[in-house]
Write a protein that holds these residues in place. Sequence first.
Motif, PDB file in Angstrom:
ATOM      1  N   ILE A 259      79.629  -2.167 100.599  1.00  0.00           N
ATOM      2  CA  ILE A 259      78.333  -2.034 101.262  1.00  0.00           C
ATOM      3  C   ILE A 259      78.232  -3.163 102.291  1.00  0.00           C
ATOM      4  O   ILE A 259      78.991  -4.134 102.237  1.00  0.00           O
ATOM      5  CB  ILE A 259      77.170  -2.122 100.245  1.00  0.00           C
ATOM      6  N   PRO A 260      77.291  -3.080 103.254  1.00  0.00           N
ATOM      7  CA  PRO A 260      77.162  -4.161 104.239  1.00  0.00           C
ATOM      8  C   PRO A 260      76.775  -5.493 103.600  1.00  0.00           C
ATOM      9  O   PRO A 260      75.928  -5.527 102.703  1.00  0.00           O
ATOM     10  CB  PRO A 260      76.050  -3.656 105.171  1.00  0.00           C
ATOM     11  N   VAL A 261      77.409  -6.555 104.045  1.00  0.00           N
ATOM     12  CA  VAL A 261      77.099  -7.913 103.587  1.00  0.00           C
ATOM     13  C   VAL A 261      76.835  -8.785 104.810  1.00  0.00           C
ATOM     14  O   VAL A 261      77.698  -8.925 105.677  1.00  0.00           O
ATOM     15  CB  VAL A 261      78.250  -8.518 102.757  1.00  0.00           C
ATOM     16  N   ASP A 262      75.644  -9.352 104.891  1.00  0.00           N
ATOM     17  CA  ASP A 262      75.294 -10.285 105.969  1.00  0.00           C
ATOM     18  C   ASP A 262      75.329 -11.691 105.399  1.00  0.00           C
ATOM     19  O   ASP A 262      74.530 -12.029 104.511  1.00  0.00           O
ATOM     20  CB  ASP A 262      73.905  -9.971 106.531  1.00  0.00           C
ATOM     21  N   ASN A 263      76.264 -12.490 105.889  1.00  0.00           N
ATOM     22  CA  ASN A 263      76.428 -13.864 105.413  1.00  0.00           C
ATOM     23  C   ASN A 263      75.871 -14.822 106.454  1.00  0.00           C
ATOM     24  O   ASN A 263      76.473 -15.017 107.514  1.00  0.00           O
ATOM     25  CB  ASN A 263      77.914 -14.143 105.153  1.00  0.00           C
ATOM     26  N   LEU A 264      74.704 -15.401 106.183  1.00  0.00           N
ATOM     27  CA  LEU A 264      74.108 -16.367 107.093  1.00  0.00           C
ATOM     28  C   LEU A 264      74.785 -17.727 106.932  1.00  0.00           C
ATOM     29  O   LEU A 264      75.441 -17.988 105.921  1.00  0.00           O
ATOM     30  CB  LEU A 264      72.610 -16.512 106.802  1.00  0.00           C
ATOM     31  N   TYR A 265      74.613 -18.587 107.931  1.00  0.00           N
ATOM     32  CA  TYR A 265      75.219 -19.913 107.903  1.00  0.00           C
ATOM     33  C   TYR A 265      74.143 -20.983 108.049  1.00  0.00           C
ATOM     34  O   TYR A 265      73.209 -20.841 108.844  1.00  0.00           O
ATOM     35  CB  TYR A 265      76.248 -20.062 109.022  1.00  0.00           C
ATOM     36  N   ALA A 266      74.298 -22.054 107.279  1.00  0.00           N
ATOM     37  CA  ALA A 266      73.344 -23.162 107.349  1.00  0.00           C
ATOM     38  C   ALA A 266      73.657 -24.116 108.496  1.00  0.00           C
ATOM     39  O   ALA A 266      72.805 -24.922 108.861  1.00  0.00           O
ATOM     40  CB  ALA A 266      73.335 -23.934 106.033  1.00  0.00           C
ATOM     41  N   SER A 267      74.860 -24.030 109.077  1.00  0.00           N
ATOM     42  CA  SER A 267      75.254 -25.008 110.101  1.00  0.00           C
ATOM     43  C   SER A 267      74.305 -25.035 111.313  1.00  0.00           C
ATOM     44  O   SER A 267      74.048 -26.120 111.840  1.00  0.00           O
ATOM     45  CB  SER A 267      76.701 -24.774 110.555  1.00  0.00           C
ATOM     46  N   PRO A 268      73.755 -23.894 111.787  1.00  0.00           N
ATOM     47  CA  PRO A 268      72.795 -24.007 112.893  1.00  0.00           C
ATOM     48  C   PRO A 268      71.549 -24.803 112.506  1.00  0.00           C
ATOM     49  O   PRO A 268      71.006 -25.562 113.326  1.00  0.00           O
ATOM     50  CB  PRO A 268      72.441 -22.538 113.203  1.00  0.00           C
ATOM     51  N   ILE A 269      71.093 -24.649 111.247  1.00  0.00           N
ATOM     52  CA  ILE A 269      69.940 -25.428 110.775  1.00  0.00           C
ATOM     53  C   ILE A 269      70.319 -26.896 110.688  1.00  0.00           C
ATOM     54  O   ILE A 269      69.556 -27.785 111.102  1.00  0.00           O
ATOM     55  CB  ILE A 269      69.469 -24.918 109.403  1.00  0.00           C
ATOM     56  N   PHE A 270      71.511 -27.183 110.153  1.00  0.00           N
ATOM     57  CA  PHE A 270      71.972 -28.564 110.049  1.00  0.00           C
ATOM     58  C   PHE A 270      72.096 -29.205 111.433  1.00  0.00           C
ATOM     59  O   PHE A 270      71.784 -30.383 111.610  1.00  0.00           O
ATOM     60  CB  PHE A 270      73.313 -28.620 109.325  1.00  0.00           C
ATOM     61  N   ALA A 271      72.572 -28.428 112.409  1.00  0.00           N
ATOM     62  CA  ALA A 271      72.737 -28.965 113.762  1.00  0.00           C
ATOM     63  C   ALA A 271      71.387 -29.411 114.325  1.00  0.00           C
ATOM     64  O   ALA A 271      71.277 -30.498 114.932  1.00  0.00           O
ATOM     65  CB  ALA A 271      73.383 -27.920 114.664  1.00  0.00           C
ATOM     66  N   LEU A 272      70.348 -28.603 114.124  1.00  0.00           N
ATOM     67  CA  LEU A 272      69.016 -28.982 114.584  1.00  0.00           C
ATOM     68  C   LEU A 272      68.537 -30.245 113.876  1.00  0.00           C
ATOM     69  O   LEU A 272      67.957 -31.139 114.505  1.00  0.00           O
ATOM     70  CB  LEU A 272      68.026 -27.838 114.336  1.00  0.00           C
ATOM     71  N   ASP A 273      68.789 -30.335 112.585  1.00  0.00           N
ATOM     72  CA  ASP A 273      68.357 -31.497 111.819  1.00  0.00           C
ATOM     73  C   ASP A 273      69.103 -32.757 112.263  1.00  0.00           C
ATOM     74  O   ASP A 273      68.509 -33.829 112.387  1.00  0.00           O
ATOM     75  CB  ASP A 273      68.596 -31.253 110.328  1.00  0.00           C
ATOM     76  N   ILE A 274      70.397 -32.625 112.518  1.00  0.00           N
ATOM     77  CA  ILE A 274      71.198 -33.774 112.951  1.00  0.00           C
ATOM     78  C   ILE A 274      70.711 -34.272 114.309  1.00  0.00           C
ATOM     79  O   ILE A 274      70.559 -35.489 114.530  1.00  0.00           O
ATOM     80  CB  ILE A 274      72.691 -33.401 113.003  1.00  0.00           C
ATOM     81  N   LEU A 275      70.438 -33.356 115.233  1.00  0.00           N
ATOM     82  CA  LEU A 275      69.938 -33.756 116.548  1.00  0.00           C
ATOM     83  C   LEU A 275      68.608 -34.493 116.428  1.00  0.00           C
ATOM     84  O   LEU A 275      68.344 -35.440 117.170  1.00  0.00           O
ATOM     85  CB  LEU A 275      69.779 -32.528 117.443  1.00  0.00           C
ATOM     86  N   HIS A 276      67.795 -34.059 115.479  1.00  0.00           N
ATOM     87  CA  HIS A 276      66.513 -34.730 115.264  1.00  0.00           C
ATOM     88  C   HIS A 276      66.706 -36.104 114.621  1.00  0.00           C
ATOM     89  O   HIS A 276      66.143 -37.102 115.081  1.00  0.00           O
ATOM     90  CB  HIS A 276      65.628 -33.852 114.374  1.00  0.00           C
ATOM     91  N   GLN A 277      67.536 -36.173 113.576  1.00  0.00           N
ATOM     92  CA  GLN A 277      67.703 -37.418 112.824  1.00  0.00           C
ATOM     93  C   GLN A 277      68.415 -38.495 113.629  1.00  0.00           C
ATOM     94  O   GLN A 277      68.124 -39.680 113.490  1.00  0.00           O
ATOM     95  CB  GLN A 277      68.466 -37.144 111.528  1.00  0.00           C
ATOM     96  N   PHE A 278      69.371 -38.091 114.466  1.00  0.00           N
ATOM     97  CA  PHE A 278      70.163 -39.076 115.215  1.00  0.00           C
ATOM     98  C   PHE A 278      69.746 -39.168 116.675  1.00  0.00           C
ATOM     99  O   PHE A 278      70.469 -39.720 117.502  1.00  0.00           O
ATOM    100  CB  PHE A 278      71.650 -38.734 115.099  1.00  0.00           C
ATOM    101  N   GLY A 279      68.603 -38.603 116.994  1.00  0.00           N
ATOM    102  CA  GLY A 279      68.045 -38.756 118.335  1.00  0.00           C
ATOM    103  C   GLY A 279      68.853 -38.122 119.447  1.00  0.00           C
ATOM    104  O   GLY A 279      68.696 -38.474 120.613  1.00  0.00           O
TER     105      GLY A 279
END
Length: 342
Positions: A148-168
């Motif tokens: 059946i169809p499986v959609d596997n999302l990735y956390a890396s785009p969320i982490f990238a936004l967080d890293i840009l925020h945390q490290f300015g």
Amino acid sequence: MPAQDPKLISGNANLTLANAISRRMSMHRGMQVGLVDARVERFNDGEIFVEVFENVRGEDMFIIQPTSKPANDNLMELLIITDALRRSSAARITAVIPYFGYARQDRRTKARTPISSKLVANMMVTAGIERILTMDLHAAQIQGFFDIPVDNLYASPIFALDILHQFGGDMSDVMVVSPDVGGVARARELATRIGAPLAIVDKRREKAGEVAGMTVIGDVAGHKCLIVDDMCDTAGTLCKAAEVLMEAGATEVHAYTTHGVLSGPAVERVSASVLKTLVITDTIEAPAAARACANIRIVPTAPMFAQAILNIWNGTSVSSLFDTQTLVPIYEGLYPKGMWGR
């Protein structure tokens, strides 16, 4: 657009996330999207009983249920909810499984051992699940275990936004580190997103759960190291990798892991370690000790899951959520606007 609205139902594994997804979907649609009224409880002997109090005939149903600890109970809840919906004539049943349990048993490493993740896949399909939505499968090939169809999302785009925020937004001294050779692809993907170099910690195991030794591949001296992994279980390997990186000259070590399994002494180990921060997502409901720990931080996945559910319901692209420019408006308000577009 389909005639019927999306309907959400949740087991007991992570009601906090299910309610957060419901609230985000309500914001996106401009109308109330609540959880279907149901009860999921246990008899005295441990058997699971499900009763749905609303009409679901012809509805597009989404079951929100990670199969985290206790894995067997949460898996059975998912299967029994599915059976209840199928017998109630739901039009389509999608399982939203933020954390897919048994994913580490994806191959035979020794003689006379099972491939449990394939067995679990068979059980889900047989129960009546018609689509899977999950995040950061431990092994990508698990998608092939399903017909059946499986959609596997990735956390890396969320982490990238967080890293840009945390490290300015200053990535000049940031280095992404894979904690093992098998996780290089995941670490490289995040490193590419934030424009940072990549290093690897090569570990040798004498037996499961015990690391015999670690070697750093790459020059980490003078860098802020970000260890990237899909899960943190007992945190033993993670904390040891952080020590090895500090000994190799890293100025500080942070860790980004999607699934905070945090078994046994994990929280105590992280609290006492050289890790400056451990960032996890809410795919698994964090225990009170983790929420109270000063160097553990939780980032939300509800905005991404809510949009992915709406995209599946609408028949539009789910992979578009991997693009930073698509994800930015979804997470707007959670981070300062000044960081967008960097």
